[in-house]
Structures are given as C-alpha cells and as structure tokens.
Design a protein around this motif. Structure first.
Motif, PDB file in Angstrom:
ATOM      1  N   CYS A 160      -9.271  -8.836   0.618  1.00  0.00           N
ATOM      2  CA  CYS A 160      -8.504  -8.880  -0.857  1.00  0.00           C
ATOM      3  C   CYS A 160      -8.473  -6.962  -1.921  1.00  0.00           C
ATOM      4  O   CYS A 160      -7.718  -6.747  -2.256  1.00  0.00           O
ATOM      5  CB  CYS A 160      -8.371 -10.355  -1.957  1.00  0.00           C
ATOM      6  N   ALA A 161      -9.689  -6.683  -1.635  1.00  0.00           N
ATOM      7  CA  ALA A 161     -10.441  -6.333  -2.709  1.00  0.00           C
ATOM      8  C   ALA A 161      -9.612  -4.634  -1.900  1.00  0.00           C
ATOM      9  O   ALA A 161      -9.271  -3.739  -3.214  1.00  0.00           O
ATOM     10  CB  ALA A 161     -11.724  -6.082  -2.567  1.00  0.00           C
ATOM     11  N   GLU A 162      -9.728  -4.831  -1.267  1.00  0.00           N
ATOM     12  CA  GLU A 162      -9.074  -3.210  -0.815  1.00  0.00           C
ATOM     13  C   GLU A 162      -7.505  -3.596  -0.341  1.00  0.00           C
ATOM     14  O   GLU A 162      -6.818  -2.193  -0.612  1.00  0.00           O
ATOM     15  CB  GLU A 162      -9.294  -3.085   1.191  1.00  0.00           C
ATOM     16  N   ALA A 163      -6.613  -4.699  -0.457  1.00  0.00           N
ATOM     17  CA  ALA A 163      -5.416  -4.809  -0.816  1.00  0.00           C
ATOM     18  C   ALA A 163      -5.262  -4.116  -2.097  1.00  0.00           C
ATOM     19  O   ALA A 163      -4.237  -3.327  -2.785  1.00  0.00           O
ATOM     20  CB  ALA A 163      -5.908  -6.077  -0.600  1.00  0.00           C
ATOM     21  N   ASP A 164      -6.519  -4.703  -3.490  1.00  0.00           N
ATOM     22  CA  ASP A 164      -6.233  -4.038  -4.538  1.00  0.00           C
ATOM     23  C   ASP A 164      -6.104  -2.456  -4.321  1.00  0.00           C
ATOM     24  O   ASP A 164      -5.861  -1.903  -5.601  1.00  0.00           O
ATOM     25  CB  ASP A 164      -7.059  -4.991  -5.697  1.00  0.00           C
ATOM     26  N   LYS A 165      -7.120  -2.655  -4.328  1.00  0.00           N
ATOM     27  CA  LYS A 165      -7.218  -0.944  -4.251  1.00  0.00           C
ATOM     28  C   LYS A 165      -6.246   0.279  -3.449  1.00  0.00           C
ATOM     29  O   LYS A 165      -6.594   1.453  -3.597  1.00  0.00           O
ATOM     30  CB  LYS A 165      -8.357  -0.159  -3.713  1.00  0.00           C
ATOM     31  N   GLY A 166      -5.296  -0.308  -2.370  1.00  0.00           N
ATOM     32  CA  GLY A 166      -3.877   0.278  -2.119  1.00  0.00           C
ATOM     33  C   GLY A 166      -4.551   0.543  -0.942  1.00  0.00           C
ATOM     34  O   GLY A 166      -4.014   1.329  -0.270  1.00  0.00           O
ATOM     35  N   ASN A 167      -5.729   0.530   0.520  1.00  0.00           N
ATOM     36  CA  ASN A 167      -6.104   0.952   0.822  1.00  0.00           C
ATOM     37  C   ASN A 167      -5.193  -0.161   2.722  1.00  0.00           C
ATOM     38  O   ASN A 167      -4.874   0.301   3.682  1.00  0.00           O
ATOM     39  CB  ASN A 167      -8.147   1.381   1.074  1.00  0.00           C
ATOM     40  N   LEU A 168      -5.110  -1.131   2.075  1.00  0.00           N
ATOM     41  CA  LEU A 168      -5.320  -2.411   2.706  1.00  0.00           C
ATOM     42  C   LEU A 168      -3.763  -2.724   2.593  1.00  0.00           C
ATOM     43  O   LEU A 168      -2.724  -3.401   1.723  1.00  0.00           O
ATOM     44  CB  LEU A 168      -6.034  -3.582   2.623  1.00  0.00           C
ATOM     45  N   PHE A 169      -2.636  -3.263   3.939  1.00  0.00           N
ATOM     46  CA  PHE A 169      -1.803  -3.950   3.980  1.00  0.00           C
ATOM     47  C   PHE A 169      -1.621  -4.927   4.660  1.00  0.00           C
ATOM     48  O   PHE A 169      -1.763  -4.584   6.001  1.00  0.00           O
ATOM     49  CB  PHE A 169      -0.056  -3.236   3.952  1.00  0.00           C
ATOM     50  N   ALA A 170      -1.210  -6.185   4.503  1.00  0.00           N
ATOM     51  CA  ALA A 170      -1.316  -7.402   4.744  1.00  0.00           C
ATOM     52  C   ALA A 170       0.230  -7.507   4.976  1.00  0.00           C
ATOM     53  O   ALA A 170       1.265  -7.631   4.593  1.00  0.00           O
ATOM     54  CB  ALA A 170      -1.370  -8.618   4.298  1.00  0.00           C
ATOM     55  N   PHE A 171       0.975  -7.162   6.362  1.00  0.00           N
ATOM     56  CA  PHE A 171       1.852  -7.376   6.785  1.00  0.00           C
ATOM     57  C   PHE A 171       2.828  -8.930   7.215  1.00  0.00           C
ATOM     58  O   PHE A 171       1.654 -10.078   7.513  1.00  0.00           O
ATOM     59  CB  PHE A 171       2.986  -6.791   8.101  1.00  0.00           C
ATOM     60  N   ASN A 172       4.005  -9.230   6.540  1.00  0.00           N
ATOM     61  CA  ASN A 172       4.294 -11.233   6.678  1.00  0.00           C
ATOM     62  C   ASN A 172       5.394 -11.485   7.493  1.00  0.00           C
ATOM     63  O   ASN A 172       5.219 -11.816   7.515  1.00  0.00           O
ATOM     64  CB  ASN A 172       5.474 -10.710   5.279  1.00  0.00           C
ATOM     65  N   HIS A 173       5.892 -10.264   8.409  1.00  0.00           N
ATOM     66  CA  HIS A 173       7.089 -11.492   9.385  1.00  0.00           C
ATOM     67  C   HIS A 173       6.510 -10.817  10.992  1.00  0.00           C
ATOM     68  O   HIS A 173       7.164 -10.375  11.862  1.00  0.00           O
ATOM     69  CB  HIS A 173       7.721 -10.976   9.238  1.00  0.00           C
ATOM     70  N   VAL A 174       5.340 -11.051  11.154  1.00  0.00           N
ATOM     71  CA  VAL A 174       4.345 -10.858  12.206  1.00  0.00           C
ATOM     72  C   VAL A 174       4.204 -11.751  13.345  1.00  0.00           C
ATOM     73  O   VAL A 174       3.636 -12.818  12.664  1.00  0.00           O
ATOM     74  CB  VAL A 174       3.004  -9.801  12.561  1.00  0.00           C
ATOM     75  N   ILE A 177       6.076  -3.447   6.100  1.00  0.00           N
ATOM     76  CA  ILE A 177       5.488  -5.037   5.704  1.00  0.00           C
ATOM     77  C   ILE A 177       6.198  -6.127   6.264  1.00  0.00           C
ATOM     78  O   ILE A 177       5.910  -6.867   5.965  1.00  0.00           O
ATOM     79  CB  ILE A 177       4.733  -4.365   4.184  1.00  0.00           C
ATOM     80  N   ASP A 178       7.374  -5.993   5.656  1.00  0.00           N
ATOM     81  CA  ASP A 178       8.601  -6.851   5.659  1.00  0.00           C
ATOM     82  C   ASP A 178       8.634  -6.848   7.245  1.00  0.00           C
ATOM     83  O   ASP A 178      10.395  -7.952   7.121  1.00  0.00           O
ATOM     84  CB  ASP A 178       9.382  -7.126   4.568  1.00  0.00           C
ATOM     85  N   ARG A 179       8.698  -6.173   8.498  1.00  0.00           N
ATOM     86  CA  ARG A 179       9.186  -5.987   9.640  1.00  0.00           C
ATOM     87  C   ARG A 179       8.907  -6.529  10.487  1.00  0.00           C
ATOM     88  O   ARG A 179       7.850  -7.443  10.758  1.00  0.00           O
ATOM     89  CB  ARG A 179       9.748  -4.773  10.433  1.00  0.00           C
ATOM     90  N   VAL A 180      10.363  -7.138  11.356  1.00  0.00           N
ATOM     91  CA  VAL A 180       9.967  -8.775  11.705  1.00  0.00           C
ATOM     92  C   VAL A 180       9.183  -7.394  13.167  1.00  0.00           C
ATOM     93  O   VAL A 180       9.994  -6.813  14.184  1.00  0.00           O
ATOM     94  CB  VAL A 180      10.879  -9.497  12.666  1.00  0.00           C
ATOM     95  N   PHE A 181       8.329  -8.045  13.878  1.00  0.00           N
ATOM     96  CA  PHE A 181       7.727  -7.514  14.931  1.00  0.00           C
ATOM     97  C   PHE A 181       7.069  -8.419  15.440  1.00  0.00           C
ATOM     98  O   PHE A 181       6.116  -9.350  15.413  1.00  0.00           O
ATOM     99  CB  PHE A 181       6.148  -6.745  13.967  1.00  0.00           C
TER     100      PHE A 181
END
Length: 580
Positions: free
Chosen positions: A276-290, A533-537
C-alpha cells in the motif's frame, strides 16, 4: 447352490492367497492410516475394502486357471515386493509409491543401495518394515503348507455362504475399479493421470493405485517433456534482444493468495502495509481483473512458464519454456524455488518438478537454481541476497517461487510475536457458520498474507536502487471461509463450477512494481502499466508481457496476449478448466 460353488471355488482352492492378497493390497494399512489420521469417511473405507476384495478375487481366479504351473507363486512375489516397498515408504517417510520413487529405484546402483541401507537401517520405519516382512512371509509359508487342510475346512455350506457374501460385496462395490484402471490407460497427459489418482479418496495406504499411477505418469511425463524440449530448442534458434541497458526483471510467484484478504484490494485488516505504501508513492500498481488458469499449482506453473494460450486450447507441452528464451537473448536467469523440495513425492510435485528441474531444461534455461529450500520465504530471499546478488549480470531475470499462504497458513510465517499480528478477536465477519476455530484460521491467513507482504518488500529493497521492474502474482487463490464453511480448494471436476468458486479460487492479486530508475527510463511503459490495470487477463500469458519489458524479439511473442500492448485482446474467451 451350484452357482455359489462356481462363484467361490477359486477362493476355496486357495483361501490363504485370497486373504494375503487383501492384506498386501492395503487391508491392514488402510485401517491403520485411519487410526492415525481419521481422514476417511465410512463410505471411503467400504469402497476401499470392496476394491481390495474384488482385486483379490480376480487374482484367485487367474491363479486358479493357471494352477498347474503354480502361477500364484509369481503373484505372491510381485504383490509382496510392491507391498513392502510401499509399507517402508509410508512408515518411514509418510508417502506412498510415487513416480519419483520408482525413478530413483530404476536409476540406483548397488553402491547407492548399500549406502541407503547403512543410513536407514536403524530407524523405526525400517524396524516396522522388517516386522511386516517377517509376518507376511510367515503367513505365505503357513498358507501354502496348510492350504489343503484349510480347503477341506471351508468347503462346507456355512463357510461357502459367508465367502459368497464377501465375494459379492467385492464384486458389487469394487467392480468399478476395472473401469477406473482402464481409464488410467486412456489419460492423455500427466494432468489427467494426476486427477485420476486424486479422485480415489481411499488411495493412501493402498499400494496398487499409487503404483499404477506412477508407472503411467513416468511414461507420459517423458512424452510431454520431449515435446516441450523440442519446441524450446526450435524457439531458441531465432531470438534477439533490443536493449543493451542494465535491467532486472523480477518475477515473483506466490501461493494460495486470496485477493479479498489483501488490504491492497480493500480488506479491512491491514495485511499489505508495504505494498500500500509503494502504491501511494506511485511505484506499485494493483491490477483488478486477473485470473489464474487453474487452482492447482502444477497445472498453473506449467502453463505460466510455457508460451501457450489456454484460451486457444493450446497445451503447454507443445510450446517453448520462456526462461530458456530469456537466457538465449543474453539474460542471466535465476530460479529460487521454495517448493521444489516440499512434499516432493506427491503427484503434483512430480509433474511440476519433472518440468522445471529437468536436466535439459535446466541447461537451456538457468544460470543457477537454489540447492535447498528455507523454512520460510523470507529466509529464501535472504539466502539469495547473501549468496548470489554479487553474481548478477547486466541483464537478469529473477524468478522466485514462494510458499506464500499455502495451507495451513500458520505454518508459513515465523512463530514469533512480531508476526502474530492478528487473532480470532480481530475477525469481524458475522457469518453464522464461523466459530472460534475458523476465525483463528482466518486470522492466521491474515498473518501469512502480512508476512508475504514483507517478503515482497524484502525483494523490492534488494533491487530498489537499480533499473528494475517486479511482477508479483500467486499461482491461484484460496477459499478462507468467504461464503461457506470451507477453507482450501476443490478439484474442479468434482464440484460444480460456481461464480464464487471462480471468485475466490481463480481471481488473484496481480501487482507490478517499478523502481524510480526504471520509471525515469521508461515513461511510456510506465503509462502503459497505469492504463492496463483494468484489463481482463489470465496469467498463462505472462511471458508476452515479460518479452516486451525485456526487449526480446522472438516468434513466440504475441502482441495480442501482451497485457501492456495496444494490440492486447481481453482474455474473456471461455476455456475448459477440466481439460487443461
């Protein structure tokens, strides 16, 4: 009465053979296994004994037909060898006959046999085996000497009726075994053979299902591997790399991760503070539909590590192994796997390890692999950093396969106070099927997820100040009392595939992290990540994304399967999970 006579005549002819066959087919060991582990239902035990009785009856019929050449002596020897080997494995190592064990037997020389006995002679398992050896031999000798006397004693109406009941029980309850063993010969690959074994609930303690599976698995795994090695060799003929810059691509594959128990995806317990801290800094992205392609580790990893597309009904063994393409392109490839020594005689472990650690594949694919596993994932990463970080090349593919949150989760993090963050009282779910024990298991799963977050952070810190990009995802999900009173996974062919089954067992977290250096050098790819990040994969196509990030040119690459490509086609096409 004549029908009864015909039915039981082969049994009366040699009742000791009938009874000793049941014993060596698992008659004692099944009950002893149940006594130790209380794992079987009554129906499982009855089915197991019906199959043993039926098989013993068939043995008696065959031996009766060939009685003039004393065929039953050969049967005694064959059954005895299989039984004693399985007995020793079960009571020394807690396993049954497996493909790995048979391969070791076939490849072992006399010197190694001598060394083995010197090492394991004075053990409880060996003492039990010697005892079983003596008892069974005595039974066989006494049975042969008293065979005619026993025959005269049981050749009476009362005994015939009793034997008829037993034989009919075996025929009615165990005759389906003929179809089951016939279906094993029709299995097309190691996955189907593995599923065949797993569908037999009473297999533990019974040597014959494990022996037959092992023989077939060895044959089929060899065929699968030959196809994959050929495809990999062909793919290596036309590979190049367009980047000359230093680069680390880190692929981290977790285990049994339920995304709905990650705070990164909105879970109410703080299980992923570092991510969560890395995501707040803009270095990490969580994909939603994998999604994972399957809920079984061996099946998933073979499809991840090869360049096939399950949505197009492509089988892993007909396509190249992508780490070998990386190595051919000039990357140093490092595989650190914390599962390859874990329950290595199990069916799933054999089918996976025979691929990832095949001698030819290892030469084509890796610069080095770990020689030992660690009790916890963090220790595996620490060992890599201490032993290998200085050996990295200019361009590296680092593959870490973790133990993650595998069942039971409480065994996957150090038993120290700092890691025991959550307990049953922190679980706020009000589902009526939950009790203190299940709430505690949910809390332990949260602790394992938080520890997994720390392990990912540990890997990130190892490459933070280099030109690096990291991709993390688990092999599959896991149910943790999410909508029913159940923890774990189910074999798809045994359970109706529901939306909830897909949601918790196949939907997975998928995370991309990039260092500040990588972010500065690759602004367009950085934007591509944000837009994807919202692509179905489905993760069986991960190799195409990795080829793109690595600057590798290969015929195996397909832009339509590359998650970051503008040509990407959402992977919504249905596929048959049961026939992977």
């Amino acid at each position: 009465m004549k029908c009864v006579n015909y039915l039981v005549t082969p049994v009366i002819w040699n009742l000791p053979l009938f009874l000793i066959s049941i014993l060596m087919l698992g008659g004692f060991d099944m009950l002893y296994y149940q006594h130790l582990y209380h794992e079987y239902e009554i129906s499982d035990i009855l089915s197991g004994y019906a199959e043993m009785i039926f098989m013993a009856y068939l043995i008696n019929i065959i031996c009766y037909l060939f009685r003039k050449i004393h065929f039953h002596l050969f049967v005694y020897i064959l059954l005895f060898i299989i039984y004693i080997v399985n007995f020793y494995l079960r009571y020394s190592f807690g396993t049954d006959i497996s493909p790995k064990i048979l391969l070791l037997v076939f490849e072992t020389n006399p010197k190694e046999v001598s060394g083995f006995f010197k090492t394991y002679l004075m053990t409880d398992g060996m003492y039990k085996t010697i005892g079983a050896f003596v008892i069974v031999v005595i039974f066989i000798i006494l049975g042969e000497r008293l065979k005619k006397r026993i025959q005269q004693m049981v050749n009476k109406p009362a005994y015939q009726i009793l034997l008829t009941i037993i034989v009919l029980f075996g025929i009615i309850g165990g005759a389906s075994a003929l179809g089951r063993y016939a279906s094993l010969t029709r299995c097309r690959d190691t996955y189907e053979a593995e599923r065949w074994l797993m569908k037999i609930p009473f297999r533990k303690g019974m040597p014959m299902p494990n022996f037959c599976y092992s023989i077939n698995a060895i044959r089929m795994s060899g065929e699968d591997l030959n196809h994959m090695i050929k495809a990999t060799s062909e793919a290596q003929k036309d590979v190049s790399c367009t980047t000359s810059d230093s680069l680390n691509i880190v692929l981290v594959i977790g285990e049994s991760y339920n995304k709905y128990h990650a705070s990164l995806y909105g879970y109410y317990l703080d299980t992923t503070p570092y991510q969560c801290a890395e995501a707040d800094k803009g270095n990490l992205f969580a994909f939603n539909h994998v999604k994972a392609p399957h809920n079984m580790t061996s099946t998933v990893l073979k499809n991840i590590l090869c360049c096939n597309n399950i949505h197009e009904n492509e089988h892993w063994y007909n396509y190249p192994y992508f780490p070998a393409i990386f190595k051919k392109a000039g990357y140093d490839v490092w595989l650190w796997d914390n599962q390859y020594k874990w329950d290595e005689n199990a069916a799933w472990a054999f089918t996976l390890n025979s691929v990832m650690f095949n001698d030819s594949i290892m030469k084509m694919s890796y610069n080095d692999v770990n020689k030992t596993c660690a009790p916890y994932d963090g220790e595996l990463i620490t060992a890599f950093k201490e032993e290998k970080i200085e050996d990295l090349g200019i361009r590296n593919l680092l593959i870490f396969h973790l133990s993650g949150q595998h069942f039971l989760a409480k065994n996957q993090y150090p038993q120290e106070k700092k890691y025991d963050v959550f307990s049953a009282k922190d679980v706020k779910d009000t589902a009526p099927y939950l009790n203190t024990e299940s709430r505690q298991r949910i809390a332990e799963y949260a602790n394992a997820t938080r520890y997994n977050d720390e392990v990912i952070h540990q890997i990130i810190e190892m490459v933070r100040h280099t030109n690096s990009i990291l991709i993390y995802f688990p092999d599959h999900g896991e149910e943790v009392y999410d909508y029913r009173d159940f923890y774990g996974r189910q074999i798809f062919s045994e359970d109706k595939i529901t939306d909830n089954l897909i949601k918790y067992q196949l939907e997975i977290p998928f995370v991309v992290w990039c260092s500040d250096t990588w972010r500065e050098k690759h602004p367009l790819e950085y934007e591509n990540i944000k837009q994807a990040i919202d692509r179905v994969f489905t993760t069986d196509n991960i190799c195409h994304m990795l080829f793109r990030l690595a600057g590798i040119k290969t015929k195996a690459y397909k832009s339509t399967s590359d998650l970051l490509s503008p040509d990407f086609e959402p992977q919504t096409k249905a596929y048959d999970i049961n026939s992977l």
